[in-house]
Design a protein around this motif. Structure first.
Motif, PDB file in Angstrom:
ATOM      1  N   LEU A  43     -12.169  -9.433 -35.685  1.00  0.00           N
ATOM      2  CA  LEU A  43     -13.465 -10.458 -35.460  1.00  0.00           C
ATOM      3  C   LEU A  43     -14.704  -9.679 -35.982  1.00  0.00           C
ATOM      4  O   LEU A  43     -15.081  -9.276 -34.507  1.00  0.00           O
ATOM      5  CB  LEU A  43     -14.179 -11.774 -34.897  1.00  0.00           C
ATOM      6  CG  LEU A  43     -12.092 -12.321 -34.988  1.00  0.00           C
ATOM      7  CD1 LEU A  43     -12.633 -13.677 -34.281  1.00  0.00           C
ATOM      8  CD2 LEU A  43     -12.019 -13.162 -36.780  1.00  0.00           C
ATOM      9  N   ASN A  44     -15.574  -9.423 -36.544  1.00  0.00           N
ATOM     10  CA  ASN A  44     -16.776  -9.439 -36.338  1.00  0.00           C
ATOM     11  C   ASN A  44     -17.581 -10.248 -36.038  1.00  0.00           C
ATOM     12  O   ASN A  44     -17.871 -11.209 -36.211  1.00  0.00           O
ATOM     13  CB  ASN A  44     -17.423  -8.994 -37.890  1.00  0.00           C
ATOM     14  CG  ASN A  44     -17.176  -7.199 -38.998  1.00  0.00           C
ATOM     15  OD1 ASN A  44     -16.042  -6.470 -37.949  1.00  0.00           O
ATOM     16  ND2 ASN A  44     -17.555  -7.199 -39.434  1.00  0.00           N
TER      17      ASN A  44
ATOM     18  N   PRO B  93     -17.156  -2.764 -41.046  1.00  0.00           N
ATOM     19  CA  PRO B  93     -18.062  -2.178 -40.506  1.00  0.00           C
ATOM     20  C   PRO B  93     -18.984  -3.879 -39.891  1.00  0.00           C
ATOM     21  O   PRO B  93     -19.155  -3.944 -40.538  1.00  0.00           O
ATOM     22  CB  PRO B  93     -18.552  -0.827 -40.322  1.00  0.00           C
ATOM     23  CG  PRO B  93     -17.553  -0.359 -41.491  1.00  0.00           C
ATOM     24  CD  PRO B  93     -17.315  -1.509 -42.185  1.00  0.00           C
ATOM     25  N   PRO B  94     -19.278  -3.918 -38.835  1.00  0.00           N
ATOM     26  CA  PRO B  94     -20.181  -4.972 -38.257  1.00  0.00           C
ATOM     27  C   PRO B  94     -21.634  -4.255 -38.568  1.00  0.00           C
ATOM     28  O   PRO B  94     -22.081  -3.436 -38.884  1.00  0.00           O
ATOM     29  CB  PRO B  94     -19.787  -5.549 -36.913  1.00  0.00           C
ATOM     30  CG  PRO B  94     -19.740  -3.860 -36.475  1.00  0.00           C
ATOM     31  CD  PRO B  94     -18.585  -3.115 -37.037  1.00  0.00           C
TER      32      PRO B  94
ATOM     33  N   LEU C  25     -20.545  -4.719 -33.253  1.00  0.00           N
ATOM     34  CA  LEU C  25     -19.503  -5.492 -32.193  1.00  0.00           C
ATOM     35  C   LEU C  25     -18.385  -5.968 -33.230  1.00  0.00           C
ATOM     36  O   LEU C  25     -19.066  -6.583 -34.284  1.00  0.00           O
ATOM     37  CB  LEU C  25     -20.443  -6.381 -31.409  1.00  0.00           C
ATOM     38  CG  LEU C  25     -21.149  -5.723 -30.162  1.00  0.00           C
ATOM     39  CD1 LEU C  25     -21.978  -6.893 -29.145  1.00  0.00           C
ATOM     40  CD2 LEU C  25     -20.992  -5.039 -28.868  1.00  0.00           C
ATOM     41  N   GLN C  26     -16.916  -5.767 -32.937  1.00  0.00           N
ATOM     42  CA  GLN C  26     -15.961  -6.025 -32.934  1.00  0.00           C
ATOM     43  C   GLN C  26     -14.856  -6.425 -32.176  1.00  0.00           C
ATOM     44  O   GLN C  26     -14.752  -6.563 -31.605  1.00  0.00           O
ATOM     45  CB  GLN C  26     -15.522  -5.363 -34.196  1.00  0.00           C
ATOM     46  CG  GLN C  26     -14.451  -4.923 -34.957  1.00  0.00           C
ATOM     47  CD  GLN C  26     -14.080  -4.159 -36.347  1.00  0.00           C
ATOM     48  OE1 GLN C  26     -13.822  -3.078 -36.262  1.00  0.00           O
ATOM     49  NE2 GLN C  26     -14.845  -4.135 -37.546  1.00  0.00           N
ATOM     50  N   LEU C  27     -14.535  -7.704 -32.085  1.00  0.00           N
ATOM     51  CA  LEU C  27     -13.293  -8.238 -31.062  1.00  0.00           C
ATOM     52  C   LEU C  27     -12.076  -8.137 -31.836  1.00  0.00           C
ATOM     53  O   LEU C  27     -12.005  -8.095 -32.953  1.00  0.00           O
ATOM     54  CB  LEU C  27     -13.574  -9.696 -30.925  1.00  0.00           C
ATOM     55  CG  LEU C  27     -14.984 -10.090 -31.121  1.00  0.00           C
ATOM     56  CD1 LEU C  27     -15.130 -11.676 -30.317  1.00  0.00           C
ATOM     57  CD2 LEU C  27     -15.750  -9.341 -29.583  1.00  0.00           C
TER      58      LEU C  27
ATOM     59  N   SER D 206      -9.609  -6.028 -27.168  1.00  0.00           N
ATOM     60  CA  SER D 206     -10.259  -5.154 -27.414  1.00  0.00           C
ATOM     61  C   SER D 206     -11.683  -4.771 -27.132  1.00  0.00           C
ATOM     62  O   SER D 206     -11.777  -5.642 -28.405  1.00  0.00           O
ATOM     63  CB  SER D 206      -9.368  -3.524 -27.212  1.00  0.00           C
ATOM     64  OG  SER D 206      -9.113  -4.493 -28.195  1.00  0.00           O
ATOM     65  N   LEU D 207     -12.901  -4.382 -27.624  1.00  0.00           N
ATOM     66  CA  LEU D 207     -14.101  -4.492 -27.770  1.00  0.00           C
ATOM     67  C   LEU D 207     -14.454  -3.006 -28.928  1.00  0.00           C
ATOM     68  O   LEU D 207     -14.139  -1.653 -28.173  1.00  0.00           O
ATOM     69  CB  LEU D 207     -15.477  -4.557 -27.185  1.00  0.00           C
ATOM     70  CG  LEU D 207     -16.684  -5.328 -28.037  1.00  0.00           C
ATOM     71  CD1 LEU D 207     -16.359  -5.979 -29.373  1.00  0.00           C
ATOM     72  CD2 LEU D 207     -17.822  -4.440 -26.455  1.00  0.00           C
ATOM     73  N   ASN D 208     -14.651  -3.192 -30.093  1.00  0.00           N
ATOM     74  CA  ASN D 208     -14.722  -2.444 -30.691  1.00  0.00           C
ATOM     75  C   ASN D 208     -16.612  -1.708 -30.842  1.00  0.00           C
ATOM     76  O   ASN D 208     -17.706  -2.933 -31.545  1.00  0.00           O
ATOM     77  CB  ASN D 208     -14.992  -2.067 -32.456  1.00  0.00           C
ATOM     78  CG  ASN D 208     -12.987  -1.889 -32.191  1.00  0.00           C
ATOM     79  OD1 ASN D 208     -12.043  -1.171 -31.334  1.00  0.00           O
ATOM     80  ND2 ASN D 208     -12.514  -2.407 -33.742  1.00  0.00           N
ATOM     81  N   THR D 209     -17.292  -1.196 -30.806  1.00  0.00           N
ATOM     82  CA  THR D 209     -18.916  -0.687 -30.968  1.00  0.00           C
ATOM     83  C   THR D 209     -19.535   0.236 -31.760  1.00  0.00           C
ATOM     84  O   THR D 209     -18.210   1.572 -32.352  1.00  0.00           O
ATOM     85  CB  THR D 209     -19.292  -0.478 -29.319  1.00  0.00           C
ATOM     86  OG1 THR D 209     -18.853   0.817 -29.102  1.00  0.00           O
ATOM     87  CG2 THR D 209     -18.897  -1.540 -28.066  1.00  0.00           C
ATOM     88  N   PHE D 210     -20.332   0.162 -32.807  1.00  0.00           N
ATOM     89  CA  PHE D 210     -21.006   1.015 -33.802  1.00  0.00           C
ATOM     90  C   PHE D 210     -21.693   1.258 -33.287  1.00  0.00           C
ATOM     91  O   PHE D 210     -22.440  -0.118 -33.335  1.00  0.00           O
ATOM     92  CB  PHE D 210     -20.526   0.412 -35.733  1.00  0.00           C
ATOM     93  CG  PHE D 210     -19.261   0.041 -35.454  1.00  0.00           C
ATOM     94  CD1 PHE D 210     -17.815   1.046 -36.146  1.00  0.00           C
ATOM     95  CD2 PHE D 210     -18.519  -1.434 -34.849  1.00  0.00           C
ATOM     96  CE1 PHE D 210     -16.988  -0.043 -36.491  1.00  0.00           C
ATOM     97  CE2 PHE D 210     -16.831  -1.483 -35.224  1.00  0.00           C
ATOM     98  CZ  PHE D 210     -16.775  -0.392 -35.814  1.00  0.00           C
ATOM     99  N   GLN D 211     -22.530   1.934 -33.815  1.00  0.00           N
ATOM    100  CA  GLN D 211     -24.033   2.777 -33.461  1.00  0.00           C
ATOM    101  C   GLN D 211     -24.562   2.141 -32.846  1.00  0.00           C
ATOM    102  O   GLN D 211     -25.710   1.061 -32.812  1.00  0.00           O
ATOM    103  CB  GLN D 211     -24.638   1.974 -34.926  1.00  0.00           C
ATOM    104  CG  GLN D 211     -24.321   2.655 -36.361  1.00  0.00           C
ATOM    105  CD  GLN D 211     -24.954   2.154 -37.183  1.00  0.00           C
ATOM    106  OE1 GLN D 211     -25.024   0.768 -37.645  1.00  0.00           O
ATOM    107  NE2 GLN D 211     -25.229   3.083 -37.795  1.00  0.00           N
ATOM    108  N   LEU D 212     -24.483   2.457 -30.950  1.00  0.00           N
ATOM    109  CA  LEU D 212     -24.187   1.625 -29.897  1.00  0.00           C
ATOM    110  C   LEU D 212     -25.725   3.034 -29.281  1.00  0.00           C
ATOM    111  O   LEU D 212     -25.767   3.847 -29.240  1.00  0.00           O
ATOM    112  CB  LEU D 212     -23.947   1.479 -29.449  1.00  0.00           C
ATOM    113  CG  LEU D 212     -23.505   0.686 -28.119  1.00  0.00           C
ATOM    114  CD1 LEU D 212     -22.099  -0.012 -27.827  1.00  0.00           C
ATOM    115  CD2 LEU D 212     -23.693   2.135 -26.865  1.00  0.00           C
ATOM    116  N   GLN D 213     -26.485   2.062 -28.734  1.00  0.00           N
ATOM    117  CA  GLN D 213     -27.565   2.728 -28.392  1.00  0.00           C
ATOM    118  C   GLN D 213     -27.957   1.221 -26.845  1.00  0.00           C
ATOM    119  O   GLN D 213     -28.445   0.401 -27.007  1.00  0.00           O
ATOM    120  CB  GLN D 213     -28.869   2.761 -28.920  1.00  0.00           C
ATOM    121  CG  GLN D 213     -30.180   3.846 -27.426  1.00  0.00           C
ATOM    122  CD  GLN D 213     -30.941   4.791 -28.529  1.00  0.00           C
ATOM    123  OE1 GLN D 213     -30.816   4.255 -29.812  1.00  0.00           O
ATOM    124  NE2 GLN D 213     -32.029   5.404 -28.675  1.00  0.00           N
ATOM    125  N   VAL D 214     -27.935   1.635 -25.657  1.00  0.00           N
ATOM    126  CA  VAL D 214     -27.897   0.529 -25.083  1.00  0.00           C
ATOM    127  C   VAL D 214     -28.642   1.245 -23.497  1.00  0.00           C
ATOM    128  O   VAL D 214     -28.383   2.668 -23.065  1.00  0.00           O
ATOM    129  CB  VAL D 214     -26.766  -0.282 -24.161  1.00  0.00           C
ATOM    130  CG1 VAL D 214     -25.841   0.689 -23.553  1.00  0.00           C
ATOM    131  CG2 VAL D 214     -26.877  -1.196 -23.715  1.00  0.00           C
TER     132      VAL D 214
END
Length: 253
Positions: free
Chosen positions: A95-96, A53-54, A76-78, A188-196
């Motif tokens: 890619l992180n 995880p990034p 973010l992870q590509l 595609s984009l992987n998101t982790f612990q996201l708050q926006v």
């Protein structure tokens, strides 16, 4: 005078050698296997190891009045596909992005906001749109440009018709679980612990509206707790009913 033709007898040793050659000849031809040359094969390219995880980064954009108009915390992870120069085939790579190496920029308008992240030869841009009628915002666009050493040519992809991270004006959107945002066939984009929160920021994040993945995690303990409560209630009722029957039996005697 009739000529006499004399037969010359073949020596016994010669006959023996001839018979021996006839006997061993088939065995020689059947037992010796022909030499088979294996065709040359090229091994497929090894799949790169998937990183963990990034790290979570913190980003903010200010408007012309130097007040914060967009806040984002996320890892973010590509996931990208491209033609490899070393293998000549399409490869997939994960890619992180590293917050300590990222430079960020962007701008805010009344109904549109952007956040651009740059790390080395990678540029990732988020575009948010606000519906002023419903007071709902969403992530409407993602654009990626990348030039990695093993790429036959630079990768430039994007999609401006997305509908991710839907939130209410004045509130933040939160998704703590890993979530994959499909953008194009090659990205595609992987998101982790996201708050926006891209609009109406008042110093800090507004009340969070959680994604379905987080809501499901909260729903499971609630269901389990309710089931246990019902089970305990059934046990208590069974105990009380049994106790009343015992008292009735004593009174009859």
């Amino acid at each position: 005078m009739i000529p006499v033709i004399r037969k010359q007898n073949m020596p016994a040793g010669a006959i023996f050698c001839l018979l021996f050659a006839l006997i061993i000849h088939p065995s020689l031809t059947t037992n010796v296997s022909p030499t088979v040359v294996a065709p040359e094969t090229s091994s497929p390219p090894a799949s790169p190891a998937t990183p963990g995880p990034p790290e979570r980064g913190s980003y903010n954009i200010t408007n012309v009045n130097d007040t914060v108009c967009l806040l984002a915390w996320m890892g973010l992870q590509l996931n990208i596909s491209f033609i490899s120069t070393s293998h000549g085939t399409i490869v997939q790579e994960v890619l992180n992005l590293h917050p300590n190496l990222i430079k960020f920029s962007g701008f805010c308008a009344p109904d549109f906001a952007t956040l651009k992240l740059t790390e080395d030869n990678i540029n990732l841009t988020f575009s948010f749109s606000l519906n002023t009628t419903s007071n709902k915002y969403h992530l409407s666009g993602l654009e990626l440009s990348a030039a990695l050493p093993d790429m036959a040519k630079g990768l430039v992809v994007g999609n401006t018709t997305l509908n991710y991270m839907v939130g209410s004006l004045g509130h933040s959107y939160m998704c703590q679980k890993e979530k994959t945002l499909s953008v194009t066939q090659d990205f595609s984009l992987n998101t982790f612990q996201l708050q926006v929160q891209p609009f109406s920021v008042n110093g800090d994040f507004g009340a969070a509206e959680e994604c379905e993945l987080d809501e499901d995690d909260m729903l499971i303990p609630i269901i389990v707790g309710a089931a246990l409560a019902v089970l305990v209630l059934i046990v208590i009722l069974a105990y009380l009913i049994g106790r009343n029957r015992s008292h009735a039996g004593y009174q009859t005697i």
